[in-house]
Design an enzyme around this catalytic site. Structure first.
Site, PDB file in Angstrom:
ATOM      1  CG  ASN A  44      -1.615   1.258   1.509  1.00  0.00           C
ATOM      2  OD1 ASN A  44      -1.684   2.094   0.416  1.00  0.00           O
ATOM      3  ND2 ASN A  44      -2.503   1.413   2.517  1.00  0.00           N
ATOM      4  CG  HIS A  51      -5.881   1.794   5.476  1.00  0.00           C
ATOM      5  ND1 HIS A  51      -5.414   2.794   6.262  1.00  0.00           N
ATOM      6  CD2 HIS A  51      -5.071   0.781   5.096  1.00  0.00           C
ATOM      7  CE1 HIS A  51      -4.217   2.465   6.525  1.00  0.00           C
ATOM      8  NE2 HIS A  51      -3.814   1.370   6.053  1.00  0.00           N
ATOM      9  CD  GLU A 103      -2.796   5.643   6.841  1.00  0.00           C
ATOM     10  OE1 GLU A 103      -2.786   5.403   5.691  1.00  0.00           O
ATOM     11  OE2 GLU A 103      -1.780   4.906   7.587  1.00  0.00           O
ATOM     12  CD  GLU A 136      -3.248  -2.440   7.403  1.00  0.00           C
ATOM     13  OE1 GLU A 136      -2.081  -2.651   7.022  1.00  0.00           O
ATOM     14  OE2 GLU A 136      -4.152  -1.527   7.191  1.00  0.00           O
ATOM     15  N   GLY A 166       2.527   2.588  10.971  1.00  0.00           N
ATOM     16  CA  GLY A 166       3.710   3.603  10.833  1.00  0.00           C
ATOM     17  C   GLY A 166       4.323   3.924  12.203  1.00  0.00           C
TER      18      GLY A 166
HETATM   19  P1  13P Z   1       3.291   0.686   7.844  1.00  0.00           P
HETATM   20  O1  13P Z   1       3.709  -0.699   7.134  1.00  0.00           O
HETATM   21  O2  13P Z   1       3.957   1.830   7.002  1.00  0.00           O
HETATM   22  O3  13P Z   1       2.940   0.540   9.138  1.00  0.00           O
HETATM   23  O4  13P Z   1       1.706   0.706   7.059  1.00  0.00           O
HETATM   24  C1  13P Z   1       0.764  -0.301   7.131  1.00  0.00           C
HETATM   25  C2  13P Z   1      -0.449  -0.113   6.444  1.00  0.00           C
HETATM   26  O5  13P Z   1      -1.157   0.794   7.027  1.00  0.00           O
HETATM   27  C3  13P Z   1      -0.656  -0.853   5.341  1.00  0.00           C
HETATM   28  O6  13P Z   1      -2.015  -0.558   4.721  1.00  0.00           O
END
Ligand code: 13P
Length: 250
Positions: free
Chosen positions: A9, A94, A96, A164, A170
């Site tokens: 992603n 997701h 976010e 997740e 992140g």
């Molecule tokens: P990171 O691998 O940067 O922690 O992000 C994970 C993510 O949100 C993938 O969709």
């Protein structure tokens, strides 16, 4: 055997030149038997990445989709448009996007639209740090899973789940393999109980600070069928190492 996956992603990263270089390096390595590999560039680069991927076997994925079919929805992309651009896989829910205000009701419609267009969908679920610390993880992810209630068995082979945890995305704080396995197993048994046996084969991916140096043990867990990768998907060598680990795991 359940299908194994590595999905990159890219989030809001990349420019034409960088995208071309990254894809060039990824597709220079032959695909691993039994492993599906996908990349999800920003929507504006779907056309570019689609062209770069032709003949490679790497799947083109989109990061988000509108819950509407079409109409006056400035800035949004309909599932039919994504399918038209060669997209085969779409992320929904997701964290976010949820953080920016997306609700379960919208996620449910997005899942429906993607499946109606013949594409596959990755439903993302995960608890926040506060929920994690209060011991609410399973309640939260099971609630987020309710958006797929009522789906017919004929689409079971086009659903993927991604666990997740928001506190791992992140942050560099990856979930322990034991924690991931515990949640994945709960998700798998909830799916099979509420929707039926075919759904027990749903690939369940882990996402959140996955890197080549922490992925092997996660990928060796019985119910971890792959990884959804953010930051580490932007570097070809790192992404390819994750693909190798996923193909060799178990
Ligand atoms: P990171 O691998 O940067 O922690 O992000 C994970 C993510 O949100 C993938 O969709």
């Amino acid at each position: 055997m359940r299908q194994r996956w590595v999905i990159g992603n890219w989030k809001m990263h990349g420019r034409r030149q960088q995208n071309a270089q990254l894809i060039h390096e990824i597709i220079s390595v032959p695909l691993w038997p039994g492993l599906c590999v996908a990349v999800a560039p920003p929507a504006i680069y779907l056309q570019q990445v689609h062209e770069l991927l032709i003949g490679s076997g790497v799947v083109l994925a989109a990061q988000m989709v509108s819950e509407y079919e079409q109409g006056a929805h400035t800035g949004q992309c309909a599932a039919g448009m994504l399918a038209d651009m060669g997209v085969q896989l779409v992320l929904a829910g997701h964290s976010e996007c949820r953080h920016a205000g997306q609700t379960d009701a919208q996620v449910a419609l997005q899942v429906k639209r993607v499946l109606e267009q013949g594409m596959s969908v990755v439903l993302c679920v995960g608890e926040t740090l506060e929920q994690h610390e209060r011991g609410e993880t399973l309640d939260v992810v099971r609630k987020q899973l309710e958006v797929i209630a009522g789906l017919g068995a004929e689409v079971a082979n086009r659903l993927l789940l991604a666990y997740e945890p928001v506190w791992a995305i992140g942050t560099g704080r990856v979930a322990s393999p034991g924690h991931a396995q515990w949640v994945h197993q709960a998700l798998r048994s909830t799916l099979a109980k509420s929707l039926g046996e075919p759904w027990a084969m749903t690939p369940i991916l882990y996402g959140g600070s996955v890197k080549a140096d922490n992925a092997a043990e996660l990928l060796s867990q019985l119910d971890v069928d792959g990884v959804l990768v953010g930051g580490a998907s932007l570097k070809a060598s790192e992404f390819l190492s994750l693909c190798r680990l996923a193909a060799q795991a178990r």
